[in-house]
Design an enzyme around this catalytic site. Structure first.
Site, PDB file in Angstrom:
ATOM      1  N   GLY A 526      22.669 -27.639 128.265  1.00 43.48           N
ATOM      2  CA  GLY A 526      21.882 -26.571 127.663  1.00 43.48           C
ATOM      3  C   GLY A 526      21.384 -26.970 126.284  1.00 43.48           C
ATOM      4  O   GLY A 526      21.658 -28.066 125.811  1.00 43.48           O
ATOM      5  N   ASP A 638      31.194 -37.883 130.574  1.00 38.83           N
ATOM      6  CA  ASP A 638      29.807 -38.168 130.179  1.00 38.83           C
ATOM      7  C   ASP A 638      29.760 -38.784 128.790  1.00 38.83           C
ATOM      8  O   ASP A 638      29.085 -38.307 127.895  1.00 38.83           O
ATOM      9  CB  ASP A 638      28.973 -36.888 130.245  1.00 38.83           C
ATOM     10  CG  ASP A 638      27.476 -37.197 130.283  1.00 38.83           C
ATOM     11  OD1 ASP A 638      27.121 -38.382 130.488  1.00 38.83           O
ATOM     12  OD2 ASP A 638      26.667 -36.275 130.100  1.00 38.83           O
TER      13      ASP A 638
END
Ligand SMILES: *[C@@H]1O[C@H](CO)[C@@H](O)[C@H](O)[C@H]1NC(C)=O
Ligand SMILES: *[C@@H]1O[C@H](CO)[C@@H](O)[C@H](O)[C@H]1NC(C)=O
Ligand SMILES: *[C@@H]1O[C@H](CO)[C@@H](O)[C@H](O)[C@H]1NC(C)=O
Ligand SMILES: *[C@@H]1O[C@H](CO)[C@@H](O)[C@H](O)[C@H]1NC(C)=O
Ligand SMILES: *[C@@H]1O[C@H](CO)[C@@H](O)[C@H](O)[C@H]1NC(C)=O
Ligand SMILES: *[C@@H]1O[C@H](CO)[C@@H](O)[C@H](O)[C@H]1NC(C)=O
Ligand SMILES: *[C@@H]1O[C@H](CO)[C@@H](O)[C@H](O)[C@H]1NC(C)=O
Ligand SMILES: *[C@@H]1O[C@H](CO)[C@@H](O)[C@H](O)[C@H]1NC(C)=O
Length: 814
Positions: A526, A638
């Site tokens: 986001g 990640d």
């Protein structure tokens, strides 16, 4: 003078040299700056003395940001842009106006600082000037940074020298030691703060009881650190072997220890005279070694001891506790607030904390208090897992209750602890530290009852129990108390109380972000916006997209993430969960993400090697914490430069941890959804085997290659297989020379030993078999040079991976 042997040690060449400069300065008196003060040529206003050789200057100095009306006589590096004083004469007696003041030679031969009406503000104060007068004495600034008072007729006869009266700095060529005849040690005393050179709380002096050892001392009374005994063979101190490791290439300086009948001293020597090296006792109690890097135009730290700031005595002042991996590192105890909130928020915690509410007994003039009040008004709050403060007194007590009563009976008693012996503290509680080892020290801190909430919880045990349970009354009562006490001990102490998360309302977040107007970036979870809270704190607000979890589960997840504190992990400050809005509020990182600093076109503003290396270590530490130290192991999934943020000091913070789980990401589809990060993915992702923390190790390794090369391993749309950096490194390691892999401009500031270590680590991280990859904890140790590392095999599959990565990049973009 502290060093009796000084004069006899002066070599002939130095005498000649001084004679030369004396002649020079007398003849060339009109030619600009000089290095000599005489009574007919005092120093005033903007004038400065410059040493022959031009290394050091002396003049009137004002610390940047300090008060405008305080001026000091200082010696600084003449060629260093960033004015760095190494010695201050009148540190306790600043003058207000340099133009009307002068540094000159007094009628008794001393060097003095006079104001307009010729009052003495500072004097060299030496009495050994037999036959001296203002006409026979000269003062010379030597190129070592030493200011010497000598006879004009014989400059090798040194009457006084600044090297024997250091401020906070040791320079090469300066003896630092102890006169054995008088027992007097040299002392360097820290500045009060970076803007105030007056004497601060910390000093360095020789250990009076152990030879070849010096101490760091708090307030001239309490030693808190020693680097250990000096080992002449190693040229280093026993507890900082790192000093040898961290020495700059080819040992450009050396440390030696000299002992004879009259004195013992340490001497720092620099092999290259063009190198500016100094050690300083800093206003916050660390001793730091620094070297000037000409191409960076900045000082580089090569050691800082004690390395843990919480080991500096009373780092957090009174009534607070220190925790190494939490920001801020100091927190007031419950019921106490910062003495000076302004200093506290600027990072100076040494003023400590004071009570919010005075103890009721102290309002009645202290001393012994009527029984009734005593029990109603004061309670104890437990802090678990602490390093206990100093200065306790032991009293006889058969139980914890007796110990508590003993403390209650005397209004000056601040705290007690009981472990078969009862310790009471009658002074300010200093030097508390979070102690996460397996010690179970608990301290009970006295607070007015009003500071402890009246809940049914075991925190504030109703003290009427004790009234009944006074020392003699053992019985049912005492059993009850002990039960309660037991419960109280197991209750989470104040160390863990203040980490509750703040919940924000959507409406307020709209306000603080000016309706989400300033976008900082967009990540895989986001967009991120900048906001400024009411108290002025700048925050980063992440608007999550695609959260699948319900409100309750989300909150549960938040409270877990909120307990994660580590200096290398981004701190979650709060969250918002309203309707479909899910937002996370993080501390704001002024320097943005690492990728912006690594992959820049211009060469001028790349991060220096040392910073990059520290960043690599910091990230590894953050990940170690995530993998090993949290309650539940968190795999980041990640790791890439975009997810590493840099704070104001370029210290790295791993971001976005815990979010993969939060969003219930479907990892099997990761390959197709996370194009940009393909260069960091471990082969397990493709192979479909179980995912462990080692996938982070793999990504870390890939990123480490980029930190080294300052280039992406896989450039967008470019097929890089033939010069895939990880492959090049893995191959070159076998040949024993990775250095040539770096471009000339990169090689310049690289520490080759660190480069070797980083390359080895990176290659181990990207091994095909996850069991061959080291854990993050081991990586930290290797990078810090604490563990040796073997030669890694070349991971053959890398070639394949590189090719397929190159291709899939192409196909995904076309
Ligand atoms: C040197 O000292 C004498 C007194 O001993 C004094 O009369 C004279 O003015 C001084 N000279 C300077 C330049 O200060
Ligand atoms: C010089 O210092 C003295 C002592 O502090 C003070 O009384 C005097 O006023 C000062 N003179 C000037 C001109 O500031
Ligand atoms: C010089 O000595 C005097 C008296 O002994 C003392 O008050 C003063 O602080 C000393 N000054 C310095 C700079 O040491
Ligand atoms: C100069 O001073 C040194 C040290 O006090 C002394 O050894 C030497 O003899 C002196 N030289 C002369 C020429 O007086
Ligand atoms: C340092 O010690 C002195 C007395 O030796 C004392 O008056 C002072 O309060 C101490 N400073 C601090 C910060 O505790
Ligand atoms: C409280 O304890 C201190 C330190 O032991 C002692 O000096 C003082 O006299 C005690 N006060 C009372 C009222 O017992
Ligand atoms: C209790 O604490 C005291 C002071 O901290 C310490 O000297 C002693 O060894 C401890 N005793 C036990 C049994 O842990
Ligand atoms: C914990 O305790 C064990 C046994 O008492 C000891 O061997 C170990 O060193 C301790 N660990 C720490 C970190 O203090």
């Amino acid at each position: 003078m502290a060093h009796a042997g000084t004069t006899s040690a002066t070599p002939c060449s130095v005498v000649l040299y001084k004679l030369f400069i004396l002649l020079f300065s007398i003849q060339g008196s009109t030619a600009g700056a000089t290095d000599v003060i005489t009574s007919t040529r005092p120093l005033s206003g903007k004038q400065k003395l410059v040493s022959q050789g031009g290394k050091f200057a002396l003049g009137f100095y004002q610390p940047g940001g300090g008060p405008q009306d305080k001026w000091y006589i200082a010696i600084w590096y003449n060629k260093v842009q960033k004015v760095t004083p190494v010695w201050i004469a009148n540190r306790e007696t600043p003058i207000s106006d340099p133009t009307s003041s002068e540094l000159t030679i007094w009628t008794d031969g001393n060097l003095v600082l006079l104001n307009k009406s010729r009052s003495i503000f500072w004097s060299s104060n030496t009495t050994t000037t037999t036959g001296a007068s203002n006409t026979t004495i000269v003062v010379v600034l030597l190129n070592t940074g030493n200011l010497v008072l000598t006879y004009a007729s014989n400059t090798s006869n040194i009457i006084w020298q600044s090297f024997n009266h250091p401020t906070d700095t040791q320079l090469p060529g300066m003896k630092f030691g102890r006169n054995k005849l008088t027992g007097v040690s040299d002392r360097q005393v820290s500045w009060r703060n970076y803007m105030d050179p007056s004497p601060g709380l910390f000093s360095v002096a020789m250990d009076p009881s152990v030879a070849a050892q010096y101490l760091l001392i708090w307030n001239n009374s309490r030693p808190y650190y020693t680097p250990g005994k000096f080992n002449p063979q190693a040229g280093a101190f026993s507890s900082i072997p790192s000093m040898t490791v961290m020495m700059m290439p080819n040992s450009i300086y050396s440390y030696e220890y000299v002992e004879n009948d009259k004195e013992e001293y340490f001497l720092l020597t620099v092999k290259d005279d063009n190198l500016f090296l100094r050690t300083v006792i800093d206003p916050f109690g660390q001793q730091k070694g620094m070297v000037w890097l000409e191409d960076k135009q900045d000082w580089m730290l090569y050691f800082a001891e004690p390395s843990e700031k919480c080991s500096v005595y009373s780092m957090c002042g009174a009534f607070s506790w220190c925790a190494e991996n939490i920001i801020p590192m100091c927190s007031c105890l419950r019921g106490f607030s910062a003495q000076s909130p302004i200093e506290w928020s600027s990072g100076n915690y040494m003023g400590g904390c004071t009570r919010n509410v005075a103890l009721p007994c102290s309002l009645n003039g202290g001393g012994s208090v009527p029984l009734v009040h005593r029990y109603e008004e004061d309670r104890f709050y437990v802090a678990n897992n602490v390093r206990l403060p100093d200065g306790s007194q032991t009293v006889r007590a058969a139980s914890a209750i007796e110990s508590e009563v003993a403390c209650l009976n005397n209004c000056s008693c601040m705290a007690y602890s009981y472990n078969e012996t009862c310790s009471l503290w009658y002074t300010d509680l200093m030097n508390l530290k979070e102690n996460l080892g397996n010690t179970t020290n608990s301290i009970f801190i006295r607070l007015p009852a009003s500071e402890i909430p009246h809940t049914k919880s075991s925190r504030g045990r109703p003290l009427w129990v004790i009234v009944g349970g006074s020392i003699l009354a053992l019985g049912v009562c005492l059993v009850a108390v002990l039960c309660l006490l037991h419960k109280k001990r197991s209750f989470k102490g104040l160390l863990h109380i203040d980490i509750n998360m703040t919940t924000f309302r959507y409406k307020d977040l709209q306000l603080v972000t000016k309706t989400f107007s300033e976008k900082l970036g967009a990540g895989s979870f986001g967009s991120v916006f900048k906001g400024v809270l009411q108290d002025g704190t700048t925050v980063a607000i992440k608007k999550l997209e695609g959260v699948r979890q319900g409100e309750k589960q989300f909150r549960a997840e938040m409270s877990t993430l909120g307990t994660i504190h580590h200096v290398n992990l981004i701190q979650l400050l709060g969250f918002c969960s309203e309707g479909e809005h899910r937002m996370l509020i993080y501390e704001y990182m002024p320097h943005g993400a690492l990728d912006q600093h690594l992959f820049r076109a211009g060469l001028g503003d790349v991060l220096p090697w040392n910073t990059r290396y520290q960043i690599a270590i910091g990230i590894a530490k953050g990940l170690t914490y995530l993998h090993d130290n949290c309650m539940n192991c968190i795999i980041h999934c990640d790791i890439k430069p975009e997810n590493i943020l840099l704070d104001a000091t370029f210290s790295p913070k791993v971001a976005d941890f815990g979010l993969a789980k939060l969003l219930g990401r479907d990892f099997s589809r990761v390959i197709t959804t996370m194009r940009g990060t393909i260069g960091y993915l471990a082969p397990e992702w493709i192979g479909g085997t179980a995912i462990t923390a080692k996938v982070d190790v793999f990504s870390y390794g890939m990123m480490l290659f980029e930190i080294i090369s300052l280039k992406r391993n896989v450039e967008h749309g470019k097929r890089c297989a033939d010069k895939f950096f990880p492959i090049l490194v893995a191959t070159k390691i076998q040949e024993g020379d990775v250095h040539e892999l770096l471009d000339a401009h990169l090689r310049r500031d690289v520490n080759l030993e660190e480069l070797d270590r980083a390359c080895m680590v990176a290659c181990w991280c990207v091994q095909q078999d996850e069991r061959s990859r080291p854990t993050m904890g081991v990586i930290v140790q290797i990078l810090e040079g604490l563990v040796e590392v073997n030669m890694p095999p070349v991971p053959r599959y890398l070639q394949v991976l590189a090719e397929s990565a190159g291709e899939s990049m192409l196909s995904s973009i076309e």
